[in-house]
Motif scaffolding. Sequence first.
Motif, PDB file in Angstrom:
ATOM      1  N   SER A  98       0.820  -1.217   0.000  1.00  0.00           N
ATOM      2  CA  SER A  98       0.000   0.000   0.000  1.00  0.00           C
ATOM      3  C   SER A  98       0.848   1.258   0.000  1.00  0.00           C
ATOM      4  O   SER A  98       2.000   1.252   0.425  1.00  0.00           O
ATOM      5  N   ASP A  99       0.247   2.321  -0.511  1.00  0.00           N
ATOM      6  CA  ASP A  99       0.822   3.668  -0.372  1.00  0.00           C
ATOM      7  C   ASP A  99       2.262   3.741  -0.886  1.00  0.00           C
ATOM      8  O   ASP A  99       3.186   4.036  -0.120  1.00  0.00           O
ATOM      9  N   ILE A 100       2.386   3.511  -2.183  1.00  0.00           N
ATOM     10  CA  ILE A 100       3.732   3.576  -2.772  1.00  0.00           C
ATOM     11  C   ILE A 100       4.107   5.021  -3.125  1.00  0.00           C
ATOM     12  O   ILE A 100       5.273   5.333  -3.260  1.00  0.00           O
ATOM     13  N   HIS A 101       3.113   5.896  -3.317  1.00  0.00           N
ATOM     14  CA  HIS A 101       3.350   7.338  -3.509  1.00  0.00           C
ATOM     15  C   HIS A 101       4.458   7.636  -4.526  1.00  0.00           C
ATOM     16  O   HIS A 101       5.404   8.383  -4.211  1.00  0.00           O
ATOM     17  N   VAL A 102       4.336   7.076  -5.703  1.00  0.00           N
ATOM     18  CA  VAL A 102       5.339   7.317  -6.749  1.00  0.00           C
ATOM     19  C   VAL A 102       5.300   8.808  -7.133  1.00  0.00           C
ATOM     20  O   VAL A 102       4.255   9.356  -7.481  1.00  0.00           O
ATOM     21  N   ASP A 103       6.458   9.456  -7.004  1.00  0.00           N
ATOM     22  CA  ASP A 103       6.485  10.915  -7.191  1.00  0.00           C
ATOM     23  C   ASP A 103       7.540  11.372  -8.186  1.00  0.00           C
ATOM     24  O   ASP A 103       7.908  12.549  -8.213  1.00  0.00           O
ATOM     25  N   GLY A 104       8.053  10.456  -8.972  1.00  0.00           N
ATOM     26  CA  GLY A 104       9.081  10.823  -9.942  1.00  0.00           C
ATOM     27  C   GLY A 104      10.486  10.774  -9.346  1.00  0.00           C
ATOM     28  O   GLY A 104      11.469  10.877 -10.075  1.00  0.00           O
ATOM     29  N   GLY A 105      10.592  10.616  -8.044  1.00  0.00           N
ATOM     30  CA  GLY A 105      11.906  10.583  -7.385  1.00  0.00           C
ATOM     31  C   GLY A 105      12.440   9.172  -7.253  1.00  0.00           C
ATOM     32  O   GLY A 105      11.708   8.182  -7.436  1.00  0.00           O
ATOM     33  N   GLN A 106      13.726   9.115  -6.912  1.00  0.00           N
ATOM     34  CA  GLN A 106      14.408   7.828  -6.800  1.00  0.00           C
ATOM     35  C   GLN A 106      13.914   7.032  -5.589  1.00  0.00           C
ATOM     36  O   GLN A 106      13.785   5.814  -5.633  1.00  0.00           O
ATOM     37  N   ASP A 134       1.809  10.063  -6.187  1.00  0.00           N
ATOM     38  CA  ASP A 134       1.758  10.988  -5.048  1.00  0.00           C
ATOM     39  C   ASP A 134       0.882  12.209  -5.334  1.00  0.00           C
ATOM     40  O   ASP A 134       0.170  12.689  -4.460  1.00  0.00           O
ATOM     41  N   ASN A 135       0.963  12.716  -6.572  1.00  0.00           N
ATOM     42  CA  ASN A 135       0.161  13.900  -6.915  1.00  0.00           C
ATOM     43  C   ASN A 135      -0.877  13.606  -8.000  1.00  0.00           C
ATOM     44  O   ASN A 135      -1.504  14.531  -8.524  1.00  0.00           O
ATOM     45  N   GLY A 136      -1.035  12.351  -8.357  1.00  0.00           N
ATOM     46  CA  GLY A 136      -2.044  11.962  -9.350  1.00  0.00           C
ATOM     47  C   GLY A 136      -1.786  12.515 -10.747  1.00  0.00           C
ATOM     48  O   GLY A 136      -2.713  12.672 -11.541  1.00  0.00           O
ATOM     49  N   THR A 137      -0.523  12.803 -11.088  1.00  0.00           N
ATOM     50  CA  THR A 137      -0.239  13.386 -12.403  1.00  0.00           C
ATOM     51  C   THR A 137       0.072  12.310 -13.441  1.00  0.00           C
ATOM     52  O   THR A 137       0.502  11.203 -13.102  1.00  0.00           O
ATOM     53  N   ALA A 138      -0.112  12.682 -14.707  1.00  0.00           N
ATOM     54  CA  ALA A 138       0.146  11.744 -15.808  1.00  0.00           C
ATOM     55  C   ALA A 138       1.602  11.294 -15.805  1.00  0.00           C
ATOM     56  O   ALA A 138       1.900  10.120 -16.065  1.00  0.00           O
ATOM     57  N   ASP A 139       2.501  12.217 -15.496  1.00  0.00           N
ATOM     58  CA  ASP A 139       3.937  11.876 -15.471  1.00  0.00           C
ATOM     59  C   ASP A 139       4.232  10.818 -14.415  1.00  0.00           C
ATOM     60  O   ASP A 139       5.013   9.891 -14.648  1.00  0.00           O
ATOM     61  N   GLU A 140       3.635  10.982 -13.246  1.00  0.00           N
ATOM     62  CA  GLU A 140       3.854   9.998 -12.179  1.00  0.00           C
ATOM     63  C   GLU A 140       3.290   8.638 -12.589  1.00  0.00           C
ATOM     64  O   GLU A 140       3.951   7.602 -12.419  1.00  0.00           O
ATOM     65  N   TYR A 141       2.079   8.627 -13.141  1.00  0.00           N
ATOM     66  CA  TYR A 141       1.481   7.338 -13.547  1.00  0.00           C
ATOM     67  C   TYR A 141       2.302   6.651 -14.626  1.00  0.00           C
ATOM     68  O   TYR A 141       2.364   5.421 -14.675  1.00  0.00           O
ATOM     69  N   ALA A 142       2.937   7.454 -15.486  1.00  0.00           N
ATOM     70  CA  ALA A 142       3.708   6.857 -16.586  1.00  0.00           C
ATOM     71  C   ALA A 142       4.796   5.927 -16.050  1.00  0.00           C
ATOM     72  O   ALA A 142       5.171   4.956 -16.707  1.00  0.00           O
ATOM     73  N   ALA A 143       5.301   6.218 -14.850  1.00  0.00           N
ATOM     74  CA  ALA A 143       6.382   5.396 -14.282  1.00  0.00           C
ATOM     75  C   ALA A 143       5.857   4.156 -13.563  1.00  0.00           C
ATOM     76  O   ALA A 143       6.631   3.251 -13.232  1.00  0.00           O
TER      77      ALA A 143
END
Length: 254
Positions: free
Chosen positions: A8-16, A47-56
Amino acid sequence: MIVIAQVSDIHVDGGQRSADRTRAVMRYLEELPYDLAAVLVTGDIADNGTADEYAAVPALLTSRHPLLVCPGNHDDRAAFRKVLLPDDTEARPYAPVNQVLRGEGFVVALCDSSVPGKDEGYLEDETLEWLDGVLAGTPHEVPVLVAFHHPPVPLHTPYVDEIRQFGAERLAALADRHPHLRAFLAGHAHTAAATTFAGRPLLVAPGVDSAIRLPWENPGPDSPHVHRDLPPALAFHVLDEDGGLTTHYRTVTV
Ligand SMILES: [Fe+2]
Ligand SMILES: [Fe+2]
């Protein structure tokens, strides 16, 4: 023995950091010498629900086990759908994302407790009707696990309790009609917790991204509300043929 992992709660935010922690957990599951019945990922994916974050996300959330992912308050239903459910035929981009996995000897109903634009949770009438149908369509000897992002009760986690799932008396009333609803699984609280709701176990998966600071850990009112230095963790829910349910929690080394 049916073993279901809950992440749960992986919060992918574009960071390492979030990517490394998610990868470590998924790699651990991948390398288990056992085929899991399912891997559930219970929300706060981007983390912010953005397309860029989902792409990863697809590259991070890959699994040889059956994988189901639901949204949390940090997610955006439309962006989530587009990337994580490309075959979804729902015409309304902001309709709740409800999914069912009918496995051998068990059913998981993954309900969308997110509310677009808000942090608190609520199961829409449409979701409760859907869940009612899933339960009614499942033979009574088959246990059903109901999973969602927001826990429906306070957990002594003040920051999260204020944005828990509200309107939960409707869910409790539904549970009363379906004795084979075996347990509730939630995320959102970023802590491995176990309590009860509607006379069933309510099992809360820890967060991959961070751990909430519990009141008795909190050195002062200005301290951060999360630990970021504790390792990522996950839950295993084990169903036995005689109806037993056991949950184990594991931390993973990054
Ligand atoms: Fe979260
Ligand atoms: Fe959350």
